[in-house]
Design a protein around this motif. Structure first.
Motif, PDB file in Angstrom:
ATOM      1  N   GLN A   1      48.902   0.401  35.849  1.00 34.90           N
ATOM      2  CA  GLN A   1      49.995   1.013  35.113  1.00 34.90           C
ATOM      3  C   GLN A   1      51.316   0.282  35.322  1.00 34.90           C
ATOM      4  O   GLN A   1      52.359   0.721  34.864  1.00 34.90           O
ATOM      5  CB  GLN A   1      50.127   2.485  35.486  1.00 34.90           C
ATOM      6  CG  GLN A   1      50.741   2.715  36.831  1.00 34.90           C
ATOM      7  CD  GLN A   1      50.206   3.971  37.479  1.00 34.90           C
ATOM      8  OE1 GLN A   1      49.095   4.380  37.219  1.00 34.90           O
ATOM      9  NE2 GLN A   1      51.018   4.580  38.313  1.00 34.90           N
ATOM     10  N   LEU A   2      51.288  -0.856  36.032  1.00 31.18           N
ATOM     11  CA  LEU A   2      52.513  -1.640  36.204  1.00 31.18           C
ATOM     12  C   LEU A   2      52.895  -2.246  34.863  1.00 31.18           C
ATOM     13  O   LEU A   2      52.033  -2.686  34.114  1.00 31.18           O
ATOM     14  CB  LEU A   2      52.273  -2.767  37.219  1.00 31.18           C
ATOM     15  CG  LEU A   2      51.926  -2.335  38.632  1.00 31.18           C
ATOM     16  CD1 LEU A   2      51.518  -3.541  39.457  1.00 31.18           C
ATOM     17  CD2 LEU A   2      53.106  -1.637  39.283  1.00 31.18           C
ATOM     18  N   PHE A   3      54.176  -2.264  34.555  1.00 26.32           N
ATOM     19  CA  PHE A   3      54.540  -2.812  33.249  1.00 26.32           C
ATOM     20  C   PHE A   3      55.870  -3.550  33.230  1.00 26.32           C
ATOM     21  O   PHE A   3      56.139  -4.294  32.300  1.00 26.32           O
ATOM     22  CB  PHE A   3      54.597  -1.688  32.211  1.00 26.32           C
ATOM     23  CG  PHE A   3      55.753  -0.741  32.405  1.00 26.32           C
ATOM     24  CD1 PHE A   3      55.686   0.248  33.343  1.00 26.32           C
ATOM     25  CD2 PHE A   3      56.896  -0.892  31.643  1.00 26.32           C
ATOM     26  CE1 PHE A   3      56.753   1.102  33.535  1.00 26.32           C
ATOM     27  CE2 PHE A   3      57.969  -0.040  31.831  1.00 26.32           C
ATOM     28  CZ  PHE A   3      57.893   0.959  32.777  1.00 26.32           C
TER      29      PHE A   3
ATOM     30  N   ASP B   1      59.868  -1.890  38.400  1.00 22.68           N
ATOM     31  CA  ASP B   1      58.723  -0.992  38.283  1.00 22.68           C
ATOM     32  C   ASP B   1      58.800   0.143  39.296  1.00 22.68           C
ATOM     33  O   ASP B   1      58.526   1.298  38.973  1.00 22.68           O
ATOM     34  CB  ASP B   1      57.413  -1.757  38.450  1.00 22.68           C
ATOM     35  CG  ASP B   1      56.308  -1.101  37.644  1.00 22.68           C
ATOM     36  OD1 ASP B   1      55.984  -1.623  36.574  1.00 22.68           O
ATOM     37  OD2 ASP B   1      55.817  -0.049  38.067  1.00 22.68           O
TER      38      ASP B   1
ATOM     39  N   PHE C   1      61.239   2.745  38.175  1.00 22.51           N
ATOM     40  CA  PHE C   1      60.965   3.502  36.948  1.00 22.51           C
ATOM     41  C   PHE C   1      60.966   5.011  37.176  1.00 22.51           C
ATOM     42  O   PHE C   1      61.635   5.766  36.449  1.00 22.51           O
ATOM     43  CB  PHE C   1      59.618   3.057  36.364  1.00 22.51           C
ATOM     44  CG  PHE C   1      59.225   3.767  35.101  1.00 22.51           C
ATOM     45  CD1 PHE C   1      59.941   3.576  33.930  1.00 22.51           C
ATOM     46  CD2 PHE C   1      58.132   4.626  35.081  1.00 22.51           C
ATOM     47  CE1 PHE C   1      59.572   4.214  32.753  1.00 22.51           C
ATOM     48  CE2 PHE C   1      57.762   5.270  33.903  1.00 22.51           C
ATOM     49  CZ  PHE C   1      58.484   5.065  32.746  1.00 22.51           C
ATOM     50  N   GLY C   2      60.256   5.451  38.202  1.00 23.54           N
ATOM     51  CA  GLY C   2      60.197   6.887  38.496  1.00 23.54           C
ATOM     52  C   GLY C   2      61.560   7.459  38.856  1.00 23.54           C
ATOM     53  O   GLY C   2      62.041   8.404  38.215  1.00 23.54           O
TER      54      GLY C   2
ATOM     55  N   PHE D   1      52.743  -9.009  37.873  1.00 25.76           N
ATOM     56  CA  PHE D   1      51.484  -9.636  37.471  1.00 25.76           C
ATOM     57  C   PHE D   1      51.200 -10.920  38.252  1.00 25.76           C
ATOM     58  O   PHE D   1      50.139 -11.502  38.131  1.00 25.76           O
ATOM     59  CB  PHE D   1      51.493  -9.902  35.963  1.00 25.76           C
ATOM     60  CG  PHE D   1      51.623  -8.636  35.178  1.00 25.76           C
ATOM     61  CD1 PHE D   1      50.543  -7.764  35.080  1.00 25.76           C
ATOM     62  CD2 PHE D   1      52.825  -8.284  34.591  1.00 25.76           C
ATOM     63  CE1 PHE D   1      50.658  -6.567  34.389  1.00 25.76           C
ATOM     64  CE2 PHE D   1      52.947  -7.087  33.893  1.00 25.76           C
ATOM     65  CZ  PHE D   1      51.864  -6.228  33.791  1.00 25.76           C
TER      66      PHE D   1
ATOM     67  N   ILE E   1      46.563   5.894  31.158  1.00 27.38           N
ATOM     68  CA  ILE E   1      47.872   5.282  31.392  1.00 27.38           C
ATOM     69  C   ILE E   1      48.975   6.281  31.059  1.00 27.38           C
ATOM     70  O   ILE E   1      49.964   6.406  31.792  1.00 27.38           O
ATOM     71  CB  ILE E   1      48.034   3.986  30.562  1.00 27.38           C
ATOM     72  CG1 ILE E   1      47.020   2.947  31.033  1.00 27.38           C
ATOM     73  CG2 ILE E   1      49.438   3.421  30.709  1.00 27.38           C
ATOM     74  CD1 ILE E   1      46.927   1.734  30.149  1.00 27.38           C
TER      75      ILE E   1
ATOM     76  N   GLN F   1      51.886   7.441  33.609  1.00 25.92           N
ATOM     77  CA  GLN F   1      53.327   7.266  33.391  1.00 25.92           C
ATOM     78  C   GLN F   1      54.045   8.613  33.317  1.00 25.92           C
ATOM     79  O   GLN F   1      55.185   8.741  33.743  1.00 25.92           O
ATOM     80  CB  GLN F   1      53.614   6.441  32.131  1.00 25.92           C
ATOM     81  CG  GLN F   1      52.940   5.087  32.082  1.00 25.92           C
ATOM     82  CD  GLN F   1      53.356   4.116  33.168  1.00 25.92           C
ATOM     83  OE1 GLN F   1      53.768   4.515  34.258  1.00 25.92           O
ATOM     84  NE2 GLN F   1      53.227   2.830  32.908  1.00 25.92           N
TER      85      GLN F   1
ATOM     86  N   ARG G   1      54.968   9.717  36.540  1.00 24.31           N
ATOM     87  CA  ARG G   1      56.170   9.064  37.067  1.00 24.31           C
ATOM     88  C   ARG G   1      57.402   9.503  36.289  1.00 24.31           C
ATOM     89  O   ARG G   1      58.450   8.876  36.355  1.00 24.31           O
ATOM     90  CB  ARG G   1      56.028   7.541  36.972  1.00 24.31           C
ATOM     91  CG  ARG G   1      54.984   7.016  37.920  1.00 24.31           C
ATOM     92  CD  ARG G   1      55.318   5.616  38.362  1.00 24.31           C
ATOM     93  NE  ARG G   1      54.911   4.594  37.422  1.00 24.31           N
ATOM     94  CZ  ARG G   1      55.355   3.342  37.497  1.00 24.31           C
ATOM     95  NH1 ARG G   1      56.241   2.982  38.414  1.00 24.31           N
ATOM     96  NH2 ARG G   1      54.939   2.458  36.630  1.00 24.31           N
TER      97      ARG G   1
ATOM     98  N   ILE H   1      52.373  -1.919  27.276  1.00 25.92           N
ATOM     99  CA  ILE H   1      52.213  -3.144  28.074  1.00 25.92           C
ATOM    100  C   ILE H   1      50.963  -3.091  28.948  1.00 25.92           C
ATOM    101  O   ILE H   1      50.127  -3.984  28.872  1.00 25.92           O
ATOM    102  CB  ILE H   1      53.496  -3.462  28.876  1.00 25.92           C
ATOM    103  CG1 ILE H   1      54.586  -3.865  27.887  1.00 25.92           C
ATOM    104  CG2 ILE H   1      53.251  -4.578  29.883  1.00 25.92           C
ATOM    105  CD1 ILE H   1      55.909  -4.162  28.503  1.00 25.92           C
ATOM    106  N   PRO H   2      50.780  -2.027  29.754  1.00 28.81           N
ATOM    107  CA  PRO H   2      49.536  -1.990  30.534  1.00 28.81           C
ATOM    108  C   PRO H   2      48.295  -2.010  29.645  1.00 28.81           C
ATOM    109  O   PRO H   2      47.286  -2.611  30.002  1.00 28.81           O
ATOM    110  CB  PRO H   2      49.629  -0.668  31.298  1.00 28.81           C
ATOM    111  CG  PRO H   2      51.057  -0.319  31.318  1.00 28.81           C
ATOM    112  CD  PRO H   2      51.638  -0.880  30.071  1.00 28.81           C
TER     113      PRO H   2
END
Lengths: 289, 267
Positions: free
Chosen positions: A96-98, A105, A108-109, A143, B178, B182, B185, B206-207
């Motif tokens: 789920q990293l983006f 990242d 984000f939260g 990545f 996903i 998210q 989060r 993206i993921p």
């Protein structure tokens, strides 16, 4: 006070279809603050469904859930707020990293929580340190990292939200033994430092036995045990009947006991087991002399 | 939530329609469409309606499914019939209000077109209801194979379609996962302006792209490991073969097609 409490929680998949399946059946739980709970159960026993209820990703078919005394789903507008109290790390969280950089990242939260820039920065740096990601890595793209590092960044992303309860769904799966030890070690470290509640879903009895203060056993959509490791692993036969088992070292000691050795029944970590053997051996030596 | 979307609306069963060769079904569907357009008056269209009804009864598909397939084209039906209703100005006037008028011809044509479109949709959705997507692509591949002569990569196209169909459920599941992650989060996808919501899709897309590329690479590798090298000399596990049921279908179609032509000329 109980940080998570459920009352007759039931969840049914595919209601009104031929594929109807009760995934969580009438669960009454009360989880105290500061516990480190291991959740075990065979595949399809409802563990993942249960934990997704705790931060409001799934709406119960019936029953109620209280987080920190507040009822989930009572006021939908509050749902997002309550969700920040329970951090959920899914299986293979690295997928789920983006963001462009690890820093962003992890942020984000906290950013979604609407915190100030300084607070976000503090939390990102603190959790990065906690999970062993150094400053040079923070500016790299997620990545570019190795599998274990990605996983730690992803876990940090949830930890940085500083939830009252951190739930991790098999955080160590698919990693090599070193990676496993690292991940579990940092979760333990997090628990010790923050004194927050942690729930760890795992298939490894050894891991659960080693780290947890309480064990929750799920079987066929029901909670069949919720007790201390000693009491849970004491019921080895029941666990085996559920398709689960006890730590290997416990098996060894149970066998020894069956053969007539005078040893206690609560051996479930290798460390304690070897200590015990050393003690017995030294006693024997003393007797021989 | 996303799982509710059905792509490829195959409804398993064992009716004669299910047992037919997918190539024959494709060809006959085209014949069916032609048939409906050959019918030029209400009597011959009535034959078409009877035909559609009988075929539907043979297929053993629940009526609810048929209604479901009609739902998306409802706006088109309404649109065309309104156009026909108000813009055909010949024939006896049935109703008039200021500049709006409905004539008998317009009314007839509106009904006629509606019935024709509904029959068309029911008939052609029977094809997708009774044929699994894999069979369908297989049939298309075989039907288009003459195009190989003019260097159209038919096998590759069919393979692409098959793989795409195979991965739709996988990707839906992945998207669900996903999204949940998210959301956990604190990603907010339900509120805010359109731009804000579009931006909220980035953490999901993206993921999803990354994992799709990963999957594609893994699949390509796995196919190469099993010596896949394109369509040349490839044999099939499921040989397509015409059976008695296919020939019966041809006769059944021929009878009704002839019926429509006869009714056309008689009236």
């Amino acid at each position: 006070m109980a940080v998570i409490k459920t009352e007759d929680l039931t969840y049914v998949y595919g209601e009104d279809t031929p594929f109807r399946k009760v995934a969580v059946d009438n669960v009454n739980l009360s989880i105290d603050e500061g516990e480190f709970i291991g959740v075990i159960g065979h595949t399809g026993s409802g563990k993942s469904t249960l934990i997704q209820h705790f931060n409001g990703l799934l709406k119960p078919s019936s029953g109620r859930i209280f987080i920190d005394g507040e009822q989930l789903w009572e006021d939908k507008a509050r749902l997002r707020e309550i969700r920040f109290k329970v951090g959920l790390v899914f299986q293979y969280p690295e997928y789920q990293l983006f963001e462009e950089t690890c820093y962003k990242d992890i942020a984000f939260g906290p950013r979604n929580m609407g915190l100030s820039e300084e607070e976000i920065d503090r939390r990102v740096r603190e959790t990065a340190r906690l999970v062993g990601i150094d400053d040079t890595m923070l500016d790299k793209s997620p990545f570019e990292l190795s599998g274990g590092q990605k996983r730690r960044v992803a876990i940090a992303g949830v930890m940085a939200m500083e939830p009252k309860v951190l739930i991790l769904d098999e955080p160590a799966s698919g990693l090599d033994p070193k990676g496993r030890a690292q991940i579990l070690g940092l979760i333990r470290e997090y628990h010790r430092e923050k004194k927050n509640t942690v729930m760890l879903v795992s298939h490894s009895m050894e891991d659960v036995a080693k780290h947890c203060s309480k064990i929750l056993v799920m079987n066929k959509a029901k909670v069949s045990m919720y007790d201390t490791p000693v009491n849970v692993f004491h019921r080895a036969d029941e666990l085996t009947a559920m398709g689960l088992s006890v730590p290997q070292v416990t098996k060894v000691f149970n066998r020894l006991k069956a053969q007539g050795c005078d040893i206690p029944e609560d051996v479930y970590t290798v460390g304690f087991g070897s200590e015990l053997i050393m003690k017995i051996l030294s006693q024997h030596k003393g007797a021989d002399l | 939530m996303l799982k509710d979307i059905t792509i490829g609306q195959y409804f398993p069963g064992n009716s004669p329609l299910h047992r037919m060769d997918s190539r024959m079904k494709l060809v006959l569907t085209i014949v069916f469409i032609v048939m409906l357009f050959v019918a030029k008056n209400k009597f011959s269209l009535f034959v078409g309606i009877v035909f559609t009804l009988i075929t539907y009864l043979i297929s053993n598909i629940p009526f609810k499914m048929i209604l479901k397939s009609l739902k998306p084209i409802l706006p088109i039906i309404i649109f065309t019939s309104v156009l026909n209703l108000f813009f055909i100005r010949t024939g006896e006037i049935l109703w008039q209000w200021k500049f709006l008028k409905i004539t008998e011809d317009g009314f007839n044509l509106a009904v006629f077109m509606t019935v024709r479109i509904v029959c068309l949709i029911i008939g052609s959705s029977l094809l997708t209801y009774t044929t699994s997507p894999i069979d369908l692509t297989d049939g298309i591949e075989r039907l288009l194979s003459p195009l190989k002569k003019i260097k159209v990569p038919v096998h590759e196209l069919a393979m692409m379609m098959t793989i795409a169909l195979r991965f739709i459920p996988t990707l839906i599941e992945e998207t669900d996962k996903i999204m949940a992650a998210q959301k956990a989060r604190g990603a907010d996808m339900e509120t805010g302006s359109l731009i804000k919501r579009a931006k909220a899709l980035v953490p999901i897309l993206i993921p999803l792209f990354v994992s799709s590329f990963r999957r594609a690479e893994e699949l390509a590798l796995a196919m190469e490991c099993r010596c896949y090298h394109g369509g040349e000399g490839r044999t099939r596990m499921k040989q397509l073969k015409l059976h008695l049921v296919d020939f019966c279908a041809v006769i059944y179609f021929a009878v009704f097609f002839a019926g429509i032509i006869i009714v056309n000329t008689l009236t």
